[in-house]
Design an enzyme around this catalytic site. Structure first.
Site, PDB file in Angstrom:
ATOM      1  N   THR A  97       0.882  -1.174   0.000  1.00  0.00           N
ATOM      2  CA  THR A  97       0.000   0.000   0.000  1.00  0.00           C
ATOM      3  C   THR A  97       0.916   1.218   0.000  1.00  0.00           C
ATOM      4  OG1 THR A  97      -1.672  -1.174   1.271  1.00  0.00           O
ATOM      5  CG2 THR A  97      -1.855   1.217   1.184  1.00  0.00           C
ATOM      6  N   LYS A 172      -7.419   1.836  -3.362  1.00  0.00           N
ATOM      7  CA  LYS A 172      -7.112   1.407  -1.975  1.00  0.00           C
ATOM      8  C   LYS A 172      -7.303   2.576  -1.001  1.00  0.00           C
ATOM      9  CE  LYS A 172      -5.209  -0.978   1.458  1.00  0.00           C
ATOM     10  NZ  LYS A 172      -5.671  -2.223   2.037  1.00  0.00           N
ATOM     11  N   LYS A 240      -0.032   5.196   8.307  1.00  0.00           N
ATOM     12  CA  LYS A 240       0.733   5.342   7.050  1.00  0.00           C
ATOM     13  C   LYS A 240      -0.238   5.515   5.887  1.00  0.00           C
ATOM     14  CE  LYS A 240       1.864   1.696   4.916  1.00  0.00           C
ATOM     15  NZ  LYS A 240       1.377   0.898   3.790  1.00  0.00           N
TER      16      LYS A 240
HETATM   17  P1  NAP Z   1       5.233  -6.686   7.509  1.00  0.00           P
HETATM   18  O1  NAP Z   1       4.782  -7.945   8.143  1.00  0.00           O
HETATM   19  O2  NAP Z   1       5.867  -5.637   8.373  1.00  0.00           O
HETATM   20  O3  NAP Z   1       6.261  -7.079   6.332  1.00  0.00           O
HETATM   21  C1  NAP Z   1       6.945  -6.129   5.585  1.00  0.00           C
HETATM   22  C2  NAP Z   1       7.887  -6.851   4.667  1.00  0.00           C
HETATM   23  O4  NAP Z   1       8.596  -5.880   3.866  1.00  0.00           O
HETATM   24  C3  NAP Z   1       8.961  -7.664   5.389  1.00  0.00           C
HETATM   25  O5  NAP Z   1       9.251  -8.788   4.607  1.00  0.00           O
HETATM   26  C4  NAP Z   1      10.146  -6.701   5.432  1.00  0.00           C
HETATM   27  O6  NAP Z   1      11.397  -7.354   5.529  1.00  0.00           O
HETATM   28  C5  NAP Z   1       9.993  -6.056   4.065  1.00  0.00           C
HETATM   29  N1  NAP Z   1      10.630  -4.731   3.993  1.00  0.00           N
HETATM   30  C6  NAP Z   1      10.225  -3.596   4.623  1.00  0.00           C
HETATM   31  N2  NAP Z   1      11.047  -2.584   4.311  1.00  0.00           N
HETATM   32  C7  NAP Z   1      11.984  -3.092   3.475  1.00  0.00           C
HETATM   33  C8  NAP Z   1      13.101  -2.518   2.815  1.00  0.00           C
HETATM   34  N3  NAP Z   1      13.410  -1.214   2.954  1.00  0.00           N
HETATM   35  N4  NAP Z   1      13.862  -3.330   2.042  1.00  0.00           N
HETATM   36  C9  NAP Z   1      13.541  -4.644   1.906  1.00  0.00           C
HETATM   37  N5  NAP Z   1      12.497  -5.233   2.502  1.00  0.00           N
HETATM   38  C10 NAP Z   1      11.731  -4.458   3.276  1.00  0.00           C
HETATM   39  O7  NAP Z   1       4.041  -5.958   6.719  1.00  0.00           O
HETATM   40  P2  NAP Z   1       2.708  -6.588   6.085  1.00  0.00           P
HETATM   41  O8  NAP Z   1       1.648  -6.612   7.129  1.00  0.00           O
HETATM   42  O9  NAP Z   1       3.047  -7.819   5.323  1.00  0.00           O
HETATM   43  O10 NAP Z   1       2.298  -5.387   5.082  1.00  0.00           O
HETATM   44  C11 NAP Z   1       2.994  -5.194   3.871  1.00  0.00           C
HETATM   45  C12 NAP Z   1       2.241  -4.147   3.033  1.00  0.00           C
HETATM   46  O11 NAP Z   1       0.898  -4.613   2.813  1.00  0.00           O
HETATM   47  C13 NAP Z   1       2.120  -2.767   3.709  1.00  0.00           C
HETATM   48  O12 NAP Z   1       2.198  -1.767   2.720  1.00  0.00           O
HETATM   49  C14 NAP Z   1       0.731  -2.817   4.322  1.00  0.00           C
HETATM   50  O13 NAP Z   1       0.169  -1.515   4.480  1.00  0.00           O
HETATM   51  C15 NAP Z   1      -0.015  -3.634   3.286  1.00  0.00           C
HETATM   52  N6  NAP Z   1      -1.211  -4.333   3.807  1.00  0.00           N
HETATM   53  C16 NAP Z   1      -1.151  -5.023   4.978  1.00  0.00           C
HETATM   54  C17 NAP Z   1      -2.296  -5.669   5.444  1.00  0.00           C
HETATM   55  C18 NAP Z   1      -2.287  -6.429   6.759  1.00  0.00           C
HETATM   56  O14 NAP Z   1      -3.369  -6.800   7.237  1.00  0.00           O
HETATM   57  N7  NAP Z   1      -1.129  -6.723   7.351  1.00  0.00           N
HETATM   58  C19 NAP Z   1      -3.494  -5.617   4.717  1.00  0.00           C
HETATM   59  C20 NAP Z   1      -3.516  -4.920   3.496  1.00  0.00           C
HETATM   60  C21 NAP Z   1      -2.363  -4.273   3.056  1.00  0.00           C
HETATM   61  P3  NAP Z   1      11.975  -7.812   6.973  1.00  0.00           P
HETATM   62  O15 NAP Z   1      11.367  -9.155   7.246  1.00  0.00           O
HETATM   63  O16 NAP Z   1      13.434  -7.867   6.796  1.00  0.00           O
HETATM   64  O17 NAP Z   1      11.541  -6.761   7.964  1.00  0.00           O
END
Ligand code: NAP
Length: 288
Positions: A97, A172, A240
């Protein structure tokens, strides 16, 4: 079957990549914290790459799901970024997102490399990713979209091209605007019902079948009443997203007074330590 890679094995990416593998695609994964990629490979097979660049080499489709705009720029255009290895005809599908602006920027950068970029944020949360039933809203060119849609459907129950680059992210944003005001209204309803001395579970059972019913009421109402806030989508992520929304609204002139207010309410939830609570914790600032 396609040759694909997945960058970012977080709460969302980890199960999404698993569904791709289960559908028979050849999957390479990359995660910044390497141990997570190794764990994924030990559970699912496939291959782990050492950098986003290595993950993108020779792939038909490169998926990503990282944190925010800066993270996305890092894994695409940064040193060892995926874009330096995109082959002609490859398609980069981004499930982060992020802003519409970064989507348009990366759409242009991919085109310069004879590749394509589709912005494809998702809705449905952790459970949607685990169960392969996400909703995906896309922006980009129709030709590239048609090629990736059947592959995206490995982890989705709905996927639609909404318009040119950035249109997926704009859709979104509307999703998040609609959630913000609704969760505040639901919080106020439950808060009022408690003060009125009513049986909240009974109230929710009755009114959820009428005009006040919503996904949030159905899935979060009872747990909000019990002060349970451990259901995935974190307040930090919501802030965010609302920051992206309010920045876009300043550009297009949309008036979003309630969204702006709810964003400040979420800041209060953060201030009391609720950064990782899920978005239904909005009620906690009323129940003090
Ligand atoms: P998360 O569990 O915090 O995972 C983030 C992932 O991105 C991890 O694999 C992290 O690696 C990687 N990452 C972050 N910054 C990075 C960088 N600078 N370089 C390389 N890798 C990086 O987050 P998530 O919940 O999966 O969410 C991911 C996205 O989906 C976000 O934009 C969020 O807003 C969106 N989203 C989430 C949900 C939800 O319910 N969780 C629903 C809809 C949309 P590391 O493992 O090394 O930290």
């Amino acid at each position: 079957m396609a040759k694909v890679s997945f960058i970012g094995l977080g709460v969302m990416g980890y199960p999404m990549a698993r569904h791709l593998k289960a559908k028979g695609h050849e999957v390479t994964v990359y995660n910044r914290t390497g141990a997570k990629a190794e764990k994924w490979v030990s559970e699912n097979g496939g291959r782990a790459a050492a950098t986003p660049r290595e993950a993108a080499e020779g792939q038909d489709i490169v998926f990503a799901c990282v944190g925010n705009d800066d993270d996305l720029r890092q894994v695409t255009l940064g040193p060892d970024g995926a874009f330096s290895a995109l082959q002609a005809g490859a398609i980069f599908v981004d499930h982060t997102t992020a802003s519409a602006e970064v989507a348009r920027e990366l759409h242009g950068a991919a085109k310069d490399r004879n590749a394509a970029f589709i912005d494809a944020p998702v809705s449905g949360g952790q459970a949607g990713a685990e169960n392969g039933v996400l909703t995906v809203m896309c922006g980009g060119d129709a030709g590239a979209y048609a090629k990736v849609e059947p592959v995206i459907m490995s982890f989705a129950r709905g996927c639609r091209l909404m318009g040119p680059a950035g249109a997926g992210q704009l859709t979104k944003m509307i999703n998040q605007i609609c959630i913000a005001g609704l969760v505040q209204a639901l919080s106020e309803g439950i808060h009022f019902g408690k003060r009125a001395g009513l049986d909240i579970e009974a109230v929710l059972d009755v009114i959820s079948k009428g005009a006040a019913g919503s996904w949030q009421m159905e899935n979060r109402g009872k747990t909000m009443n019990q002060n349970k806030f451990d259901f995935g989508f974190a307040v930090d992520w919501m802030r965010k997203d609302l920051s992206i929304v309010l920045t876009e609204a300043r550009k297009n002139g949309a008036s979003l007074p309630v969204t702006a207010l709810v964003d400040q309410f979420y800041a209060e939830v953060q201030a009391k330590g609720g950064n990782r609570w899920d978005t239904s914790s909005l009620i906690s600032r009323l129940e003090r």
